[in-house]
Design a protein around this motif. Structure first.
Motif, PDB file in Angstrom:
ATOM      1  N   ALA A 249       0.810  -1.218   0.000  1.00  0.00           N
ATOM      2  CA  ALA A 249       0.000   0.000   0.000  1.00  0.00           C
ATOM      3  C   ALA A 249       0.841   1.265   0.000  1.00  0.00           C
ATOM      4  CB  ALA A 249      -0.929   0.002   1.217  1.00  0.00           C
ATOM      5  N   ALA A 278      -2.491   4.856   3.312  1.00  0.00           N
ATOM      6  CA  ALA A 278      -1.697   3.633   3.167  1.00  0.00           C
ATOM      7  C   ALA A 278      -1.683   2.830   4.459  1.00  0.00           C
ATOM      8  CB  ALA A 278      -0.270   3.992   2.740  1.00  0.00           C
ATOM      9  N   PRO A 289      -5.458   1.644  -2.134  1.00  0.00           N
ATOM     10  CA  PRO A 289      -5.509   2.582  -1.020  1.00  0.00           C
ATOM     11  C   PRO A 289      -6.844   3.323  -0.958  1.00  0.00           C
ATOM     12  CG  PRO A 289      -3.380   2.711  -2.117  1.00  0.00           C
ATOM     13  CD  PRO A 289      -4.238   1.780  -2.928  1.00  0.00           C
TER      14      PRO A 289
END
Length: 528
Positions: A249, A278, A289
């Protein structure tokens, strides 16, 4: 003044009382600008940190004055900032004309010390990055550019907070720049491209450094650090970012921060938003995300950046869908984290996989290889690298472009260049600062043949490197080893290098094990 009978002025010692108020207890660390002490404020009855200026012998008056003024600048820059993620500056004490900085004592350890024990998880790195971005938002809003964002200047308190420290080379709007023309200040591996090019940095330079720091914290490999300073600067200026493999992420925020054009990087507030998203994503099962889907995020981000982030998120989702259908997945557990190796159907597998090694396929370069299973990978479009957990052994494979000569000619040219540019200095006078790298060739190019008819030529040399250090004399004998080979594959030059730091500091068994890494990598190479 110090207590009578104590150490000489400007030289701290345990038990010394500074200006009748601050009692030095123990040294906590030392950097280029000074020594940090744990001390007791006997008037306020609290523990603080004192930073004592340290001036090396032999500097001229201009350098001495500049260093002392930098410490005063640090106090001015930090004292104007009030934020939970920025170290608090309490006072400045003058001791025999030298400024001692009195600041908040952070009970914890630096990010540098934390990373020395291993990498961070994506959620951990995202949380630390989010707090540093919040600190930078306050720093930049006050008209200050930190200019020295690196792991050593970030403290992780025992209570969980992340704190930004050391404003010793900060740049303040409207203030006089204390950096001499032509002198690079700061840690070279964390310089932004604009700073590496000699330009005056803005806030975006701090955000680049944060991106580098986060990449390194999760990947375990610095994206631009090379064997010596000039190579590192060249990489920062010209090399693409190696494609991260473990950032998950964090990939979109990191790659946005590592935009070479500073105008295309998110600012600190936008970075904080991206990293918060994130962190939330890393703790959830969302494939993209969630910050990209929130109206607040879209409102705060510039239109161009929003489009780039959405495109990146969509690409990640599409890639995952294709992966689930078309690829087989091999899972290996490395240092407590799960690493995914994706193998397209029909791709080559390494010629051999020794015990304790893992298979790695680099489709962009058309080969597969086996590397030690605890090594951390960084694979890009035209290069691949693996590093041992302690950073002592580095394996690099790079496509150097279309071939115009045979492998032996490339190897000989490399060896000749090393001999010419990095020969051992003939003297070690006190005024000399020799090139921090010299080589001793072990043998001339030697030919070999890989499976699939790939010709190669191998060179080996011992070397000594002391990157980013100024020192009067280089070591009398090399400590490190490099084995390099050039291969011609499908009309391109592939360059394999295995560097071993501290090779000659190892016992014989250790040297044998180090050399075996090269042999196993070399013997396992398989070309498609």
């Amino acid at each position: 003044m110090t207590d009578p009978g104590e150490a000489a002025a400007g030289t701290g010692a345990t038990g010394m009382l500074i200006n009748g108020r601050y009692r030095l207890l123990e040294r906590l660390g030392q950097g280029g600008m000074g020594t940090v002490w744990r001390a007791t404020d006997e008037r306020m009855r609290r523990q603080v940190a004192l930073k004592e200026p340290v001036l090396p012998d032999g500097i001229d008056d201009q350098e001495r004055e500049e260093r002392l003024r930098r410490m005063e600048r640090e106090a001015q820059a930090a004292a104007a900032l009030r934020h939970p993620n920025i170290v608090r500056m309490y006072d400045i004490e003058s001791v025999d004309g030298r400024p001692w900085l009195v600041m908040e004592l952070i009970e914890g350890e630096s990010l540098e010390a934390i990373l020395a024990t291993g990498t961070l998880s994506v959620p951990e790195a995202a949380e630390i990055g989010c707090q540093i971005a919040a600190a930078l938002a306050a720093v930049h809003a006050a008209g200050v550019v930190h200019r020295d964002i690196k792991p050593a200047n970030i403290m992780r308190a025992r209570t969980g907070e992340t704190v930004l420290t050391d404003f010793g080379i900060a740049q303040i709007d409207g203030g006089t720049d204390l950096t001499r023309t032509g002198v690079v200040v700061g840690s070279i591996p964390y310089l932004s491209p604009e700073r590496a090019a000699g330009q005056r940095p803005g806030p975006a330079a701090d955000l680049w450094a944060l991106g580098v720091l986060l990449y390194e914290a999760v990947e375990g490999v610095h994206p631009y650090r090379r064997q010596h300073s000039q190579s590192t600067l060249a990489a920062i200026l010209t090399d693409p970012v190696p494609q991260p493999r473990r950032t998950g992420a964090l990939t979109v925020p990191i790659m946005s921060l590592l935009e070479r054009d500073p105008a295309r990087r998110p600012n600190a507030a936008q970075t904080q938003l991206l990293l918060a998203g994130a962190a939330a994503t890393a703790q959830s099962t969302q494939p993209v995300p969630t910050v990209l889907d929130t109206p607040a995020a879209t409102a705060l981000l510039p239109a161009a950046l929003t489009l780039r982030l959405r495109a990146a998120g969509e690409a990640v989702t599409a890639t995952r869908r294709r992966t689930a259908v078309a690829l087989g997945v091999a899972v290996a557990v490395i240092a407590g984290a799960t690493a995914w190796a994706l193998w397209p159907a029909g791709a080559p597998s390494p010629a051999s996989i020794p015990v304790g090694y893992k298979a790695q396929q680099v489709a962009s370069l058309g080969f597969a290889v086996a590397v030690p299973q605890d090594y951390v990978a960084s694979i890009g479009s035209d290069d691949a690298a693996w590093a041992s957990p302690d950073g002592r052994i580095q394996i690099d494979l790079r496509d150097e472009g279309k071939s115009t000569q045979d492998a032996r000619a490339y190897a000989q040219k490399r060896l000749d260049t090393m001999k010419a540019d990095h020969s051992k200095p003939s003297n070690c006078g006190d005024s000399d600062v020799p090139d921090p790298f010299f080589t001793t060739p072990v043998h001339d190019p030697q030919s070999m043949l890989h499976g699939g008819g790939v010709n190669a030529s191998v060179i080996e040399y011992d070397y000594s490197a002391k990157a980013e250090e100024q020192y009067p004399c280089i070591a009398s004998s090399p400590n490190d080893k490099a084995i390099e080979q050039y291969m011609i594959h499908e009309g391109h030059v592939l360059h394999l290098a295995v560097n071993v730091r501290g090779y000659y500091k190892q016992q014989a068994d250790g040297q044998k094990a180090d050399y075996a890494v090269y042999e196993n990598v070399n013997n396992s190479l398989k070309f498609g």
